[in-house]
Motif scaffolding. Structure first.
Motif, short mmCIF file in Angstrom:
data_model
loop_
_atom_site.label_atom_id
_atom_site.label_comp_id
_atom_site.label_asym_id
_atom_site.label_seq_id
_atom_site.Cartn_x
_atom_site.Cartn_y
_atom_site.Cartn_z
N PRO A 155 0.83 -1.22 0.00
CA PRO A 155 0.00 0.00 0.00
C PRO A 155 0.86 1.26 0.00
CG PRO A 155 -0.04 -1.06 2.15
CD PRO A 155 0.67 -2.01 1.23
N ASN A 156 0.32 2.31 -0.59
CA ASN A 156 1.04 3.58 -0.66
C ASN A 156 1.13 4.27 0.70
OD1 ASN A 156 1.44 3.32 -3.43
ND2 ASN A 156 -0.55 4.23 -3.89
N GLU A 157 0.15 4.03 1.54
CA GLU A 157 0.14 4.65 2.85
C GLU A 157 0.36 3.59 3.94
OE1 GLU A 157 -3.35 6.90 3.52
OE2 GLU A 157 -3.08 8.19 1.76
N TRP A 158 1.20 3.97 4.90
CA TRP A 158 1.50 3.04 5.99
C TRP A 158 0.34 2.95 6.97
CZ3 TRP A 158 1.96 3.74 11.32
CH2 TRP A 158 2.50 2.66 12.03
N ALA A 159 0.04 1.75 7.39
CA ALA A 159 -1.00 1.54 8.39
C ALA A 159 -0.39 0.78 9.55
CB ALA A 159 -2.17 0.76 7.81
#
Length: 718
Positions: A155-159
């Motif tokens: 994913p492009n955004e870290w979770a």
């Protein structure tokens, strides 16, 4: 059927609207862009499936990045260089090397695709050439083609990861708190694997846990006894506990054949070997190093069997096992392996080479770590027809400083033996005589902890004696050697110190012993002189302190002997190497036979190791001096158990006597019931007493058979 119903609806609609379907070209109908009129295409239905993953089937393709960007006229030259590098590793398919070109500049894009015949060759190419330095500006970055699917899913955004509530696990050292101070062992027989307590006081094992088909090949304890490892086709697993043995972690490694723990139990090394697609090629070897607690692969090593078959004894497919040897102590800081003319030492902080390079050692033959310190002893044989002598060197890690070196001449063979505390090193050197027709043996003894590491030379009284076995006393200063060529060799006992004298001295020689193996007690002092294989399981329990034999015994056809970790008991076993007498015996340290268990198809017997004591040497010495005070409690318990066993034995004998009396009473009853029948058989005589009868010998003649035979006489013979 559904298609027929849809077509019927279309025909009814056309009839209602007055349309003739035969005059329409349905293929020419085009919907407006982005409009589907509520009708899903077949592709849309596939795309809407949730989380479908398919193998791309490109496992035999690698992507090589960081290639030079060259114009068209240099294209063939670059392709030839790349092909030359990668064709040495495996067979590149026809048209299997593709180097994309930028259509605007007519220059390469700086990467290429290479297709091999097998995924194994592709993986090996990645392993061998990732980080390969073509020149100062171009260092290859190699990836598997299949990895790009995985990269695209990041994913492009870290979770933040999901946090799970803490669940306390079982105390894996609880078994050490056994009130009876017993030890555990594991056995494998048939399809069953069992863990049992050694309840020597009650002269029998006490079951702990049993499971069928627990492993597919063998089991192995970790060095400190925390885990029990099992081996399966999918990989290895570790189990722990004192009674339940829950699975703690799995380690995925298909077709794993061998495993090995680091001394501190932090890491597990697994090994597999796969058959190559080309019979002429060597087996494909994969070695993984896992973190035991997390199951994460910390480092993997891949290559052909030839890459790992340097030095040592052959393990599987010619590979010396263990391939990696760990430094001493419980910190598991270093591990090392031999290569061709190199010794590669790795550190576990980054799992990379110490100083980022291997130690160059021409023609290295063997090496061994000190059990306690980061010191390596290595052996290099003679070279140049004897012009360059053999040598034994001591190397300090990580500095790679040579602490001591000893040159050896006319060497035929050499074996290295460390003492368990790392205080001494014995080098058994077999040398050629001047005629080169025979050999003789001697020892080079290193005092590691003394200043400048002095070396002593020890030669046997008969130099021509063959060394059959050698063993240091654990935590001690003595060693034992079995030597000789006779069916009954001699056993000599030596000490590295005698009183104030720090020189090696011989304590005694035992002549003509049926022994070919040595087994010291883990606590020292006692040793079992064993005659295995051709000697059919002869055992002699010897007290080295008093230099006297405590007992002699025999376990016929014994194949394995192992002391328990405390040095109180000895197990001898006959495994399925022999078809008969499979099972194990338990003996006391002084040779008293305690009990015997027979098991068909018996494969393994392993004591559960104990971690080192937390007591200081001074405290252990104090306990030894005041042993009588501490032993009163256990002597009382032993007395209670002895009384219990005596009571149980009396109960057993009483039950046997009661059964006997009951049997006698029953036969007397039957005898009385049949008295009238016996009287009738005696023609009315009533008494059964033998003395009331008179014995007479009566001879009776009886014709058994009558036969007639006619004899024909010739005329004149009357």
């Amino acid at each position: 059927m559904a298609d027929v119903m849809v077509m019927k609806e279309i025909e009814d609609t056309a009839l209602r609207l007055g349309l003739d379907l035969s005059t329409l070209d349905l293929d020419s109908v085009r919907l407006p862009p982005g409009e589907n009129c509520g009708i899903l295409s077949d592709d849309d239905e596939v795309y809407q499936e949730d989380n479908l993953e398919f193998e791309s089937g490109f496992g035999n393709i690698i992507v090589v990045d960081n290639l030079p960007v060259v114009p068209k006229e240099k294209f063939e030259k670059l392709e030839g260089v790349v092909r030359k590098i990668y064709s040495q590793i495996g067979v590149i398919k026809e048209d299997g090397l593709w180097m994309p070109v930028d259509p605007e500049t007519d220059k390469t894009l700086g990467y290429c695709f290479i297709e091999y015949n097998t995924p194994q060759e592709a993986e090996l190419a990645k392993e061998k050439t990732h980080g390969y330095k073509l020149d100062r500006a171009h260092i290859f970055c190699v990836s598997m083609f299949d990895d790009f699917d995985r990269f695209m899913k990041v994913p492009n955004e870290w979770a933040p990861p999901e946090t799970k509530p803490y669940a306390p696990g079982e105390n894996l050292q609880h078994w050490l708190t056994d009130a009876k101070a017993r030890d555990q062992f594991v056995i494998r027989a048939g399809s069953d694997t069992e863990v049992l307590w050694n309840d020597a006081r009650h002269l029998k094992p006490d079951p702990v846990y049993k499971r069928a088909f627990w492993t597919e090949s063998f089991v192995q304890w970790s060095p400190l006894g925390t885990y029990l490892a099992t081996v399966h086709r999918q990989g290895a697993a570790v189990w722990g506990g004192s009674s339940s043995f829950n699975r703690l972690m799995r380690y995925a490694h298909p077709q794993v054949k061998l495993i090995d723990f680091s001394p501190g139990e932090k890491y597990l090394v697994t090994y597999s070997s796969n058959e190559p697609s080309n019979p002429r090629d060597a087996n494909r070897v994969v070695i993984n190093i896992f973190d035991v607690r997390t199951g994460k692969v910390m480092r993997d090593f891949k290559g052909s069997a030839d890459d790992f078959a340097v030095g040592g004894a052959g393990g599987v497919t010619g590979v010396s096992w263990p391939v990696f040897k760990w430094s001493g102590g419980r910190d598991d800081k270093y591990f090392a392996r031999m290569g061709k003319n190199v010794l590669s030492v790795y550190e576990t902080e980054t799992f990379s080479l110490v100083d980022k390079k291997s130690l160059k050692v021409e023609h290295i033959m063997d090496f061994c770590w000190s059990p306690t310190d980061p010191i390596i002893a290595l052996f290099v044989p003679e070279m140049g027809g004897g012009n360059q002598p053999a040598r034994v060197s001591l190397i300090q890690v990580p500095s790679k400083e040579e602490l001591r070196q000893k040159n050896l001449f006319s060497v035929s063979d050499c074996k290295i033996y460390w003492q368990s505390n790392g205080d001494y090193l014995a080098v058994n050197v077999e040398r050629y005589t001047k005629t080169k027709k025979s050999t003789y043996t001697g020892f080079e003894l290193f005092r590691i902890k003394e200043r400048d590491i002095p070396i002593e030379v020890l030669e046997l009284e008969n130099k021509n004696d063959k060394i059959i076995a050698f063993a240091w006393e654990p935590k001690g200063h003595r060693f034992v050697v079995i030597h000789g060529d006779n069916p009954k060799p001699d056993v000599s006992i030596y000490s590295m110190r005698t009183g104030q004298n720090s020189r090696v001295s011989k304590l005694t020689t035992l002549k003509g012993k049926q022994a070919n193996a040595l087994f010291w007690s883990p606590a020292g002092r006692y040793i079992v002189l064993a005659g295995l294989k051709g000697f059919n399981g002869q055992l002699e329990f010897y007290n080295v302190d008093e230099l006297e034999t405590m007992a002699t015994a025999e376990h016929f056809m014994a194949t394995d002997i192992e002391w328990d970790p405390t040095g109180r008991y000895v197990a001898t076993a006959v495994t399925s190497v022999h078809e008969m007498e499979n099972g194990f015996n338990i003996w006391s340290f002084n040779g008293k036979h305690l009990y015997r268990i027979l098991k068909d198809h018996f494969f393994q017997f392993l004591w559960r190791p104990r971690p080192p004591s937390f007591l200081s040497p001074e405290k252990e010495e104090e306990i030894a001096k005041n042993l009588k005070k501490y032993s009163k409690k256990y002597e009382a318990e032993d007395q209670d158990v002895s009384l219990l066993l005596s009571e149980q034995e009396r109960d057993k004998r009483r039950m046997l006597k009661e059964d006997w009396d009951k049997w006698i009473h029953e036969w007397k009853r039957i005898h009385e019931e049949e008295s009238l029948h016996r009287q009738k058989l005696r023609d009315g005589e009533a008494s059964d007493e033998e003395e009331e009868y008179e014995a007479k010998d009566i001879e009776v003649e009886e014709v058994i058979d009558v036969s007639e035979e006619v004899l024909h006489l010739e005329y004149g013979q009357e």
